[in-house]
Design a protein around this motif. Structure first.
Motif, mmCIF file in Angstrom:
data_model
loop_
_atom_site.group_PDB
_atom_site.id
_atom_site.type_symbol
_atom_site.label_atom_id
_atom_site.label_comp_id
_atom_site.label_asym_id
_atom_site.label_seq_id
_atom_site.Cartn_x
_atom_site.Cartn_y
_atom_site.Cartn_z
ATOM 1 N N LEU A 83 1.140 -1.163 -0.436
ATOM 2 C CA LEU A 83 -0.201 -0.598 -0.296
ATOM 3 C C LEU A 83 1.211 1.044 0.009
ATOM 4 C CD1 LEU A 83 -2.756 -0.702 2.576
ATOM 5 C CD2 LEU A 83 -3.127 -0.816 -0.125
ATOM 6 N N TYR A 84 0.217 2.415 -0.540
ATOM 7 C CA TYR A 84 1.239 3.263 -0.318
ATOM 8 C C TYR A 84 0.587 4.391 0.678
ATOM 9 C CZ TYR A 84 1.296 3.108 -5.604
ATOM 10 O OH TYR A 84 1.422 2.762 -6.679
ATOM 11 N N GLN A 85 1.576 5.450 0.716
ATOM 12 C CA GLN A 85 1.504 5.609 2.291
ATOM 13 C C GLN A 85 -0.024 6.561 2.764
ATOM 14 O OE1 GLN A 85 3.441 5.234 5.133
ATOM 15 N NE2 GLN A 85 2.183 6.889 6.459
ATOM 16 N N LYS A 86 -1.041 7.115 1.892
ATOM 17 C CA LYS A 86 -1.794 7.542 1.821
ATOM 18 C C LYS A 86 -3.175 6.675 2.029
ATOM 19 C CE LYS A 86 -3.441 7.376 -3.372
ATOM 20 N NZ LYS A 86 -4.334 8.459 -4.214
ATOM 21 N N GLU A 87 -3.082 4.869 1.056
ATOM 22 C CA GLU A 87 -3.771 4.418 1.905
ATOM 23 C C GLU A 87 -3.347 3.631 3.418
ATOM 24 O OE1 GLU A 87 -3.740 2.054 -2.910
ATOM 25 O OE2 GLU A 87 -1.994 1.660 -1.851
ATOM 26 N N LEU A 88 -2.428 3.356 4.267
ATOM 27 C CA LEU A 88 -2.682 3.365 5.282
ATOM 28 C C LEU A 88 -2.567 4.138 6.209
ATOM 29 C CD1 LEU A 88 1.794 2.153 4.915
ATOM 30 C CD2 LEU A 88 -0.472 0.527 5.009
ATOM 31 N N GLU A 89 -2.801 5.294 5.581
ATOM 32 C CA GLU A 89 -3.417 6.544 6.985
ATOM 33 C C GLU A 89 -5.747 6.598 6.693
ATOM 34 O OE1 GLU A 89 -1.785 10.335 4.738
ATOM 35 O OE2 GLU A 89 -0.084 9.652 6.268
ATOM 36 N N ALA A 90 -5.542 6.082 5.405
ATOM 37 C CA ALA A 90 -6.803 5.821 4.996
ATOM 38 C C ALA A 90 -7.768 4.336 5.710
ATOM 39 C CB ALA A 90 -7.388 5.562 3.326
ATOM 40 N N ILE A 91 -7.205 3.618 6.370
ATOM 41 C CA ILE A 91 -7.073 2.541 6.785
ATOM 42 C C ILE A 91 -7.199 2.765 8.450
ATOM 43 C CG2 ILE A 91 -7.017 0.385 7.529
ATOM 44 C CD1 ILE A 91 -4.768 -0.476 4.938
ATOM 45 N N GLU A 112 -2.907 -7.280 0.173
ATOM 46 C CA GLU A 112 -1.850 -5.567 -0.853
ATOM 47 C C GLU A 112 -1.589 -4.822 1.261
ATOM 48 O OE1 GLU A 112 -4.502 -6.693 -3.761
ATOM 49 O OE2 GLU A 112 -4.846 -6.236 -1.942
ATOM 50 N N VAL A 113 -2.764 -5.649 1.970
ATOM 51 C CA VAL A 113 -3.311 -4.915 3.070
ATOM 52 C C VAL A 113 -2.926 -5.945 3.922
ATOM 53 C CG1 VAL A 113 -4.932 -4.239 4.722
ATOM 54 C CG2 VAL A 113 -5.357 -3.409 2.504
#
Length: 156
Positions: A83-91, A112-113
């Motif tokens: 995951l990209y940083q923005k996707e990690l932060e979305a979670i 991925e997650v």
């Protein structure tokens, strides 16, 4: 939140869980129950909207007597990569409203997650830069937030 579980859906026949996949998730649900015990302050369960993840979440929900759980498309990218940083932060943002309300947070998700998010938690919350083996189908990671430890599930 005292316990965070990031679980990869069970083995499947493309969209739906196979018998093996149901058995894998039933075992994971029993392990989660053994780890958290009988006395806890609630369980927040979040699943990807992909059927194999929803079916896995249904098994965990049933084991905990949860009538409903949240579904969101964001815990799956279909890229097959980290995951990209923005996707990690979305979670982070998806679970933030629940971490002070529930002792247990479980995310049922995909390759991925389950490969990226536990590492993100270990780094940001535990202050450690470590590697964790990416769980296979029907496996997951238990992150003990209070003890700042983690373990792969199922345990041997």
């Amino acid at each position: 939140m005292r316990h965070l579980f990031v679980i990869r859906h069970g083995d499947h026949n493309w969209e739906d869980l196979s018998n093996r996949g149901r058995d894998q998730i039933e075992k994971i649900a029993e392990e989660i129950k053994a780890i958290v015990g009988e006395i806890h302050n609630g369980h927040y369960l979040l699943s990807s909207t992909v059927p194999r993840a929803e079916q896995s979440a249904q098994i965990i929900a049933k084991a905990f007597g949860l009538e409903v759980f949240d579904k969101d498309e964001r815990p799956w990218t279909s890229r097959g990569d980290d995951l990209y940083q923005k996707e990690l932060e979305a979670i982070d943002g998806m679970i933030a409203p629940h971490k002070d309300k529930y002792d247990i947070v479980t995310i049922v998700t995909h390759y991925e997650v389950v490969g990226s998010y536990p590492l993100h938690v270990v780094k940001t919350l535990f202050g450690k830069d470590e590697s964790i083996r990416r769980p296979e189908k029907g496996e997951g990671v238990h992150l003990d937030i209070e003890a700042r430890t983690y373990q792969l599930l199922p345990r041997d």
